[in-house]
Design a protein around this motif. Sequence first.
Motif, mmCIF file in Angstrom:
data_model
loop_
_atom_site.group_PDB
_atom_site.id
_atom_site.type_symbol
_atom_site.label_atom_id
_atom_site.label_comp_id
_atom_site.label_asym_id
_atom_site.label_seq_id
_atom_site.Cartn_x
_atom_site.Cartn_y
_atom_site.Cartn_z
ATOM 1 N N LYS A 168 -15.316 33.071 -75.625
ATOM 2 C CA LYS A 168 -15.109 31.608 -76.208
ATOM 3 C C LYS A 168 -15.737 30.862 -75.499
ATOM 4 C CE LYS A 168 -10.598 33.087 -78.327
ATOM 5 N NZ LYS A 168 -11.055 32.964 -79.614
ATOM 6 N N ALA A 169 -15.776 30.884 -74.275
ATOM 7 C CA ALA A 169 -16.320 29.682 -73.464
ATOM 8 C C ALA A 169 -17.964 29.654 -73.604
ATOM 9 C CB ALA A 169 -16.078 29.960 -72.144
ATOM 10 N N ALA A 170 -18.380 30.933 -73.947
ATOM 11 C CA ALA A 170 -19.978 31.084 -74.166
ATOM 12 C C ALA A 170 -20.476 30.094 -75.545
ATOM 13 C CB ALA A 170 -20.395 32.400 -74.233
ATOM 14 N N PHE A 171 -19.419 29.979 -76.427
ATOM 15 C CA PHE A 171 -19.540 29.241 -77.725
ATOM 16 C C PHE A 171 -19.488 27.743 -77.420
ATOM 17 C CE2 PHE A 171 -18.821 33.597 -79.807
ATOM 18 C CZ PHE A 171 -19.987 33.352 -80.443
ATOM 19 N N VAL A 172 -18.394 27.587 -76.721
ATOM 20 C CA VAL A 172 -17.953 26.145 -76.406
ATOM 21 C C VAL A 172 -19.230 25.540 -75.603
ATOM 22 C CG1 VAL A 172 -16.510 24.643 -75.049
ATOM 23 C CG2 VAL A 172 -15.946 26.513 -76.401
ATOM 24 N N ARG A 173 -19.845 26.228 -74.816
ATOM 25 C CA ARG A 173 -20.827 25.675 -73.745
ATOM 26 C C ARG A 173 -22.152 25.293 -74.496
ATOM 27 N NH1 ARG A 173 -18.793 29.566 -69.910
ATOM 28 N NH2 ARG A 173 -17.614 28.466 -68.293
ATOM 29 N N LEU A 174 -22.347 25.887 -75.769
ATOM 30 C CA LEU A 174 -23.549 25.482 -76.806
ATOM 31 C C LEU A 174 -23.489 24.026 -77.048
ATOM 32 C CD1 LEU A 174 -23.228 28.348 -79.454
ATOM 33 C CD2 LEU A 174 -25.117 28.166 -77.497
ATOM 34 N N PHE A 181 -29.735 16.379 -80.979
ATOM 35 C CA PHE A 181 -29.705 17.027 -82.207
ATOM 36 C C PHE A 181 -28.815 18.319 -82.050
ATOM 37 C CE2 PHE A 181 -31.128 20.004 -85.800
ATOM 38 C CZ PHE A 181 -30.443 19.174 -86.811
ATOM 39 N N HIS A 182 -29.230 18.955 -81.077
ATOM 40 C CA HIS A 182 -29.087 20.448 -80.735
ATOM 41 C C HIS A 182 -27.151 20.201 -80.244
ATOM 42 C CE1 HIS A 182 -27.977 23.976 -78.368
ATOM 43 N NE2 HIS A 182 -28.911 24.616 -78.631
ATOM 44 N N GLN A 183 -26.983 19.499 -79.700
ATOM 45 C CA GLN A 183 -25.582 19.021 -79.084
ATOM 46 C C GLN A 183 -24.800 18.666 -80.495
ATOM 47 O OE1 GLN A 183 -25.129 16.197 -76.124
ATOM 48 N NE2 GLN A 183 -26.302 17.451 -74.588
ATOM 49 N N PHE A 184 -25.516 17.950 -81.268
ATOM 50 C CA PHE A 184 -24.569 17.573 -82.692
ATOM 51 C C PHE A 184 -24.487 18.486 -83.653
ATOM 52 C CE2 PHE A 184 -25.463 16.668 -87.043
ATOM 53 C CZ PHE A 184 -24.605 15.722 -87.322
ATOM 54 N N ARG A 185 -25.383 19.483 -83.776
ATOM 55 C CA ARG A 185 -25.340 20.710 -84.452
ATOM 56 C C ARG A 185 -24.420 21.658 -84.132
ATOM 57 N NH1 ARG A 185 -30.018 24.909 -85.807
ATOM 58 N NH2 ARG A 185 -30.128 24.976 -83.753
ATOM 59 N N VAL A 205 -15.248 18.770 -72.730
ATOM 60 C CA VAL A 205 -15.496 18.236 -71.524
ATOM 61 C C VAL A 205 -16.222 19.034 -70.398
ATOM 62 C CG1 VAL A 205 -14.583 16.825 -69.667
ATOM 63 C CG2 VAL A 205 -13.705 16.613 -72.005
ATOM 64 N N ALA A 206 -15.820 20.436 -70.513
ATOM 65 C CA ALA A 206 -16.588 21.224 -69.536
ATOM 66 C C ALA A 206 -17.804 21.444 -69.972
ATOM 67 C CB ALA A 206 -15.584 22.471 -69.482
ATOM 68 N N THR A 207 -18.276 21.235 -71.132
ATOM 69 C CA THR A 207 -19.976 21.584 -71.654
ATOM 70 C C THR A 207 -20.771 20.329 -71.255
ATOM 71 O OG1 THR A 207 -19.631 20.441 -73.587
ATOM 72 C CG2 THR A 207 -18.514 22.566 -73.747
ATOM 73 N N ASN A 208 -20.223 19.275 -70.686
ATOM 74 C CA ASN A 208 -21.162 18.136 -70.534
ATOM 75 C C ASN A 208 -21.958 17.656 -71.566
ATOM 76 O OD1 ASN A 208 -20.716 18.377 -67.666
ATOM 77 N ND2 ASN A 208 -22.064 19.989 -67.311
ATOM 78 N N VAL A 209 -21.300 17.698 -72.642
ATOM 79 C CA VAL A 209 -21.951 17.188 -74.068
ATOM 80 C C VAL A 209 -21.686 15.727 -73.832
ATOM 81 C CG1 VAL A 209 -19.883 17.369 -75.252
ATOM 82 C CG2 VAL A 209 -21.767 17.206 -76.463
ATOM 83 N N ILE A 215 -19.124 12.824 -80.872
ATOM 84 C CA ILE A 215 -18.343 12.291 -81.951
ATOM 85 C C ILE A 215 -19.004 12.155 -83.331
ATOM 86 C CG2 ILE A 215 -19.319 9.923 -81.533
ATOM 87 C CD1 ILE A 215 -15.527 10.991 -82.438
ATOM 88 N N ALA A 216 -20.265 12.289 -83.235
ATOM 89 C CA ALA A 216 -20.958 12.147 -84.413
ATOM 90 C C ALA A 216 -20.890 13.738 -85.049
ATOM 91 C CB ALA A 216 -22.271 11.989 -84.476
ATOM 92 N N GLY A 217 -20.857 14.897 -84.315
ATOM 93 C CA GLY A 217 -20.780 16.081 -84.907
ATOM 94 C C GLY A 217 -19.497 16.386 -85.287
ATOM 95 N N SER A 218 -18.324 15.815 -84.473
ATOM 96 C CA SER A 218 -17.069 16.165 -84.706
ATOM 97 C C SER A 218 -16.666 15.689 -86.176
ATOM 98 C CB SER A 218 -16.208 15.588 -83.806
ATOM 99 O OG SER A 218 -16.225 16.287 -82.527
#
Length: 289
Positions: A168-174, A181-185, A205-209, A215-218
Amino acid sequence: MGSPGAANGGAGCGRGEYVRIPEEVEIFKEPAAAKAAAECPTVLRWRAIRWWAKVAVLGIFLAGAATTAVVFLGPLVIKKVVAPILYWESTTFSRPAIALICFGAIALFPSVLLPSSPFMWIAGMTFGYGYGFLIITAGMSIGMSLPYFIGSAFHCRIHRWLEKWPKKAAFVRLAGEGDWFHQFRAVALLRISPFPYIVFNYASVATNVKYCPYIAGSMAGTVHETFLAIYSGKLLQSLAVATSQGSFLSVDQIIYNGIGFSVAAVSTAAITIYAKKALQKLQAEDELC
């Protein structure tokens, strides 16, 4: 003179000697390999068909169970629980007070890991798709921002907590990789996916996003959830009104609500499956880079 291995037919080969594979074996191995390669797509196709058949059977079973529960338990629950709550709410609070309560609950409950869906339903019942959407969206923007800033103070602890679930962490770290744009998507897909909404508020928070793509992607990833919550609230309200009047929905209302609910459920399932596959593709692309 021939070698000892050759004299013995290759049965007693010494070191450095090779056994020649008969030509007949080589000839037979090539068709076998070609046959296996030709069967692979067929095997994969049948596996996919069996998987979708299992999904269809499970979906039919769950739909039947849900229909049974709605038909036999739904009217009782609506009459004894939902209708009294709606009556108490409408006679106790004014519309501005209801808007403030719904906004406050949607904004604050996720920070303390409490679900805010019932207040989304109330907002949908009371204000409909217009003002209800604005109230829910405004509350969710704060409800997703507060955990982001609160979790920043516990960055290391959240990071260690995620290490307990590496898949699950591997997906979150994306969400924390690549450009804006990559972070937003990635954040939008994670919001659409089955990943728990409340957990991701802190886990992000742990992903450094960065906050802006977060907030835009959310907000983009929760639009379908907002409309589904409003629709559910309106449906509960219509059922409660009909039940409180000692009747049930008319045939036209049943057909309309049934079609609407089916479209909403299928759309949600399709969007969720698409988001999950898109996340897997995004993860595979990042691994190749």
